[in-house]
Design a protein around this motif. Structure first.
Motif, PDB file in Angstrom:
ATOM      1  N   ARG A 185     -46.060 -31.838 -16.144  1.00  0.00           N
ATOM      2  CA  ARG A 185     -46.865 -32.651 -17.053  1.00  0.00           C
ATOM      3  C   ARG A 185     -46.256 -34.027 -17.267  1.00  0.00           C
ATOM      4  O   ARG A 185     -46.969 -35.009 -17.477  1.00  0.00           O
ATOM      5  N   GLU A 186     -44.939 -34.112 -17.196  1.00  0.00           N
ATOM      6  CA  GLU A 186     -44.238 -35.385 -17.386  1.00  0.00           C
ATOM      7  C   GLU A 186     -44.059 -36.155 -16.080  1.00  0.00           C
ATOM      8  O   GLU A 186     -43.292 -37.109 -16.010  1.00  0.00           O
ATOM      9  N   GLY A 187     -44.781 -35.720 -15.050  1.00  0.00           N
ATOM     10  CA  GLY A 187     -44.752 -36.443 -13.782  1.00  0.00           C
ATOM     11  C   GLY A 187     -43.439 -36.343 -13.038  1.00  0.00           C
ATOM     12  O   GLY A 187     -43.038 -37.268 -12.317  1.00  0.00           O
ATOM     13  N   GLY A 188     -42.741 -35.220 -13.195  1.00  0.00           N
ATOM     14  CA  GLY A 188     -41.480 -35.046 -12.484  1.00  0.00           C
ATOM     15  C   GLY A 188     -40.326 -35.825 -13.087  1.00  0.00           C
ATOM     16  O   GLY A 188     -39.368 -36.168 -12.385  1.00  0.00           O
ATOM     17  N   ASP A 189     -40.396 -36.091 -14.365  1.00  0.00           N
ATOM     18  CA  ASP A 189     -39.339 -36.840 -15.051  1.00  0.00           C
ATOM     19  C   ASP A 189     -38.068 -35.985 -15.134  1.00  0.00           C
ATOM     20  O   ASP A 189     -38.072 -34.897 -15.710  1.00  0.00           O
ATOM     21  N   MET A 190     -36.979 -36.493 -14.573  1.00  0.00           N
ATOM     22  CA  MET A 190     -35.721 -35.757 -14.565  1.00  0.00           C
ATOM     23  C   MET A 190     -35.168 -35.545 -15.979  1.00  0.00           C
ATOM     24  O   MET A 190     -34.302 -34.690 -16.192  1.00  0.00           O
ATOM     25  N   ARG A 191     -35.655 -36.311 -16.946  1.00  0.00           N
ATOM     26  CA  ARG A 191     -35.222 -36.131 -18.327  1.00  0.00           C
ATOM     27  C   ARG A 191     -35.547 -34.728 -18.818  1.00  0.00           C
ATOM     28  O   ARG A 191     -34.819 -34.173 -19.658  1.00  0.00           O
ATOM     29  N   VAL A 192     -36.623 -34.128 -18.297  1.00  0.00           N
ATOM     30  CA  VAL A 192     -36.982 -32.761 -18.695  1.00  0.00           C
ATOM     31  C   VAL A 192     -35.869 -31.798 -18.297  1.00  0.00           C
ATOM     32  O   VAL A 192     -35.484 -30.909 -19.070  1.00  0.00           O
ATOM     33  N   ILE A 193     -35.310 -31.977 -17.110  1.00  0.00           N
ATOM     34  CA  ILE A 193     -34.214 -31.124 -16.650  1.00  0.00           C
ATOM     35  C   ILE A 193     -32.966 -31.389 -17.491  1.00  0.00           C
ATOM     36  O   ILE A 193     -32.261 -30.456 -17.888  1.00  0.00           O
ATOM     37  N   CYS A 194     -32.703 -32.659 -17.760  1.00  0.00           N
ATOM     38  CA  CYS A 194     -31.551 -33.011 -18.610  1.00  0.00           C
ATOM     39  C   CYS A 194     -31.661 -32.354 -19.975  1.00  0.00           C
ATOM     40  O   CYS A 194     -30.686 -31.770 -20.478  1.00  0.00           O
ATOM     41  N   ASP A 195     -32.842 -32.438 -20.584  1.00  0.00           N
ATOM     42  CA  ASP A 195     -33.040 -31.865 -21.915  1.00  0.00           C
ATOM     43  C   ASP A 195     -32.908 -30.342 -21.874  1.00  0.00           C
ATOM     44  O   ASP A 195     -32.376 -29.733 -22.813  1.00  0.00           O
ATOM     45  N   HIS A 196     -33.380 -29.739 -20.805  1.00  0.00           N
ATOM     46  CA  HIS A 196     -33.286 -28.278 -20.666  1.00  0.00           C
ATOM     47  C   HIS A 196     -31.820 -27.849 -20.629  1.00  0.00           C
ATOM     48  O   HIS A 196     -31.420 -26.909 -21.329  1.00  0.00           O
ATOM     49  N   ILE A 197     -31.019 -28.544 -19.856  1.00  0.00           N
ATOM     50  CA  ILE A 197     -29.596 -28.192 -19.751  1.00  0.00           C
ATOM     51  C   ILE A 197     -28.869 -28.521 -21.049  1.00  0.00           C
ATOM     52  O   ILE A 197     -28.009 -27.765 -21.505  1.00  0.00           O
ATOM     53  N   ALA A 198     -29.234 -29.649 -21.670  1.00  0.00           N
ATOM     54  CA  ALA A 198     -28.591 -30.039 -22.929  1.00  0.00           C
ATOM     55  C   ALA A 198     -28.838 -29.011 -24.027  1.00  0.00           C
ATOM     56  O   ALA A 198     -28.021 -28.856 -24.939  1.00  0.00           O
ATOM     57  N   GLY A 199     -29.950 -28.304 -23.943  1.00  0.00           N
ATOM     58  CA  GLY A 199     -30.282 -27.304 -24.947  1.00  0.00           C
ATOM     59  C   GLY A 199     -29.617 -25.960 -24.715  1.00  0.00           C
ATOM     60  O   GLY A 199     -29.759 -25.045 -25.536  1.00  0.00           O
ATOM     61  N   MET A 200     -28.878 -25.817 -23.619  1.00  0.00           N
ATOM     62  CA  MET A 200     -28.204 -24.555 -23.321  1.00  0.00           C
ATOM     63  C   MET A 200     -26.966 -24.370 -24.198  1.00  0.00           C
ATOM     64  O   MET A 200     -26.245 -25.318 -24.474  1.00  0.00           O
ATOM     65  N   THR A 201     -26.727 -23.147 -24.619  1.00  0.00           N
ATOM     66  CA  THR A 201     -25.448 -22.823 -25.245  1.00  0.00           C
ATOM     67  C   THR A 201     -24.395 -22.727 -24.138  1.00  0.00           C
ATOM     68  O   THR A 201     -24.728 -22.672 -22.945  1.00  0.00           O
ATOM     69  N   ASP A 202     -23.134 -22.702 -24.536  1.00  0.00           N
ATOM     70  CA  ASP A 202     -22.059 -22.580 -23.544  1.00  0.00           C
ATOM     71  C   ASP A 202     -22.217 -21.301 -22.715  1.00  0.00           C
ATOM     72  O   ASP A 202     -22.053 -21.312 -21.491  1.00  0.00           O
ATOM     73  N   SER A 203     -22.522 -20.203 -23.402  1.00  0.00           N
ATOM     74  CA  SER A 203     -22.639 -18.921 -22.700  1.00  0.00           C
ATOM     75  C   SER A 203     -23.836 -18.917 -21.751  1.00  0.00           C
ATOM     76  O   SER A 203     -23.772 -18.360 -20.646  1.00  0.00           O
ATOM     77  N   TYR A 204     -24.938 -19.558 -22.156  1.00  0.00           N
ATOM     78  CA  TYR A 204     -26.126 -19.608 -21.296  1.00  0.00           C
ATOM     79  C   TYR A 204     -25.869 -20.482 -20.078  1.00  0.00           C
ATOM     80  O   TYR A 204     -26.289 -20.155 -18.960  1.00  0.00           O
ATOM     81  N   LEU A 205     -25.170 -21.604 -20.265  1.00  0.00           N
ATOM     82  CA  LEU A 205     -24.820 -22.457 -19.131  1.00  0.00           C
ATOM     83  C   LEU A 205     -23.938 -21.698 -18.158  1.00  0.00           C
ATOM     84  O   LEU A 205     -24.152 -21.745 -16.937  1.00  0.00           O
ATOM     85  N   LEU A 206     -22.940 -20.984 -18.681  1.00  0.00           N
ATOM     86  CA  LEU A 206     -22.046 -20.209 -17.820  1.00  0.00           C
ATOM     87  C   LEU A 206     -22.816 -19.146 -17.050  1.00  0.00           C
ATOM     88  O   LEU A 206     -22.615 -18.956 -15.844  1.00  0.00           O
ATOM     89  N   LYS A 207     -23.725 -18.470 -17.734  1.00  0.00           N
ATOM     90  CA  LYS A 207     -24.531 -17.428 -17.081  1.00  0.00           C
ATOM     91  C   LYS A 207     -25.406 -18.036 -15.982  1.00  0.00           C
ATOM     92  O   LYS A 207     -25.531 -17.477 -14.894  1.00  0.00           O
ATOM     93  N   THR A 208     -26.008 -19.195 -16.260  1.00  0.00           N
ATOM     94  CA  THR A 208     -26.846 -19.871 -15.269  1.00  0.00           C
ATOM     95  C   THR A 208     -26.030 -20.307 -14.072  1.00  0.00           C
ATOM     96  O   THR A 208     -26.442 -20.133 -12.914  1.00  0.00           O
ATOM     97  N   TYR A 209     -24.871 -20.868 -14.332  1.00  0.00           N
ATOM     98  CA  TYR A 209     -23.980 -21.311 -13.250  1.00  0.00           C
ATOM     99  C   TYR A 209     -23.578 -20.130 -12.370  1.00  0.00           C
ATOM    100  O   TYR A 209     -23.604 -20.224 -11.133  1.00  0.00           O
ATOM    101  N   GLU A 210     -23.229 -19.030 -12.996  1.00  0.00           N
ATOM    102  CA  GLU A 210     -22.810 -17.858 -12.221  1.00  0.00           C
ATOM    103  C   GLU A 210     -23.954 -17.281 -11.406  1.00  0.00           C
ATOM    104  O   GLU A 210     -23.763 -16.841 -10.264  1.00  0.00           O
ATOM    105  N   ARG A 211     -25.167 -17.283 -11.966  1.00  0.00           N
ATOM    106  CA  ARG A 211     -26.326 -16.799 -11.207  1.00  0.00           C
ATOM    107  C   ARG A 211     -26.563 -17.652  -9.959  1.00  0.00           C
ATOM    108  O   ARG A 211     -26.926 -17.133  -8.900  1.00  0.00           O
ATOM    109  N   LEU A 212     -26.341 -18.946 -10.093  1.00  0.00           N
ATOM    110  CA  LEU A 212     -26.603 -19.863  -8.981  1.00  0.00           C
ATOM    111  C   LEU A 212     -25.494 -19.881  -7.939  1.00  0.00           C
ATOM    112  O   LEU A 212     -25.766 -20.033  -6.737  1.00  0.00           O
ATOM    113  N   PHE A 213     -24.248 -19.743  -8.387  1.00  0.00           N
ATOM    114  CA  PHE A 213     -23.134 -20.006  -7.470  1.00  0.00           C
ATOM    115  C   PHE A 213     -22.149 -18.861  -7.261  1.00  0.00           C
ATOM    116  O   PHE A 213     -21.329 -18.932  -6.340  1.00  0.00           O
ATOM    117  N   SER A 214     -22.201 -17.834  -8.089  1.00  0.00           N
ATOM    118  CA  SER A 214     -21.278 -16.718  -7.910  1.00  0.00           C
ATOM    119  C   SER A 214     -21.970 -15.589  -7.163  1.00  0.00           C
ATOM    120  O   SER A 214     -22.973 -15.046  -7.641  1.00  0.00           O
TER     121      SER A 214
END
Length: 205
Positions: free
Chosen positions: A166-195
């Motif tokens: 809806r925002e026309g592919g604005d990368m700010r949406v991705i930035c805001d999504h990651i900024a809203g992550m808790t530390d544990s959620y970021l760690l879990k996401t990172y591990e799902r992607l790279f571990s």
């Protein structure tokens, strides 16, 4: 908020560092000179909250680097001192109250607060132990962002991807999504992607 944040940084972060033995008495004496504590010690003595002898500065250091009870008492005194030395500045060049009036710290107390903040910054925030963790956290954030940005439809949660479209592919949406992550959620996401051994198709995204 700025004043409250400064007090928390200078006093409560100091308390945490002392409890974890991240700061030594030598560090304290190096960054917080007796001259910086003068007004504070006068303030305490004027209210008869202490029976300090000829070495009030030494007594303060002994409380901070002693057991938990005297340390908490010293921290409480510091917080009370800074709170009672807040003042209201009147910027008469402005008419709007929201910008005309602002809370500030009395200059006599600012000297000590700046010294405490410098101590915490130099001996805790900039310490190798903390910097290692900060560097790792930065690398995780960058890696997750680059993965999401490479294939947004494949990696973003459906609701976030819908907003991204809806925002026309604005990368700010991705930035805001990651900024809203808790530390544990970021760690879990990172591990799902790279571990290789972490993650399941049944994990809730």
């Amino acid at each position: 908020m700025d004043v409250s944040d400064d007090i928390a940084f200078g006093v409560h972060d100091l308390e945490d560092a002392l409890a974890l033995s991240l700061i030594t008495r030598q560090d304290f004496e190096q960054y917080v000179a007796p001259e910086a504590c003068g007004y504070f010690l006068d303030f305490v003595n004027s209210r008869k909250r202490t029976t300090s002898g000829n070495d009030a500065y030494g007594d303060l250091a002994a409380m901070l680097f002693g057991s938990a009870a005297p340390r908490k008492h010293a921290i409480s005194r510091l917080v009370g001192y800074f709170v009672q030395h807040c003042l209201l500045e009147d910027k008469t060049e402005f008419e709007e109250p929201l910008i005309r009036y602002r809370a500030a710290m009395d200059p006599s107390a600012t000297v000590l607060l700046k010294a405490l903040k410098k101590l915490v910054y130099r001996r805790v925030i900039r310490s190798p132990a903390v910097q290692h963790l900060e560097f790792k956290g930065q690398q995780m954030v960058v890696a997750v962002f680059e993965a999401f940005a490479s294939e947004p439809e494949a990696f973003l949660p459906r609701g976030t991807f819908a907003l991204f479209e809806r925002e026309g592919g604005d990368m700010r949406v991705i930035c805001d999504h990651i900024a809203g992550m808790t530390d544990s959620y970021l760690l879990k996401t990172y591990e799902r992607l790279f571990s290789p051994r972490m993650g399941s198709v049944f994990d809730h995204l």
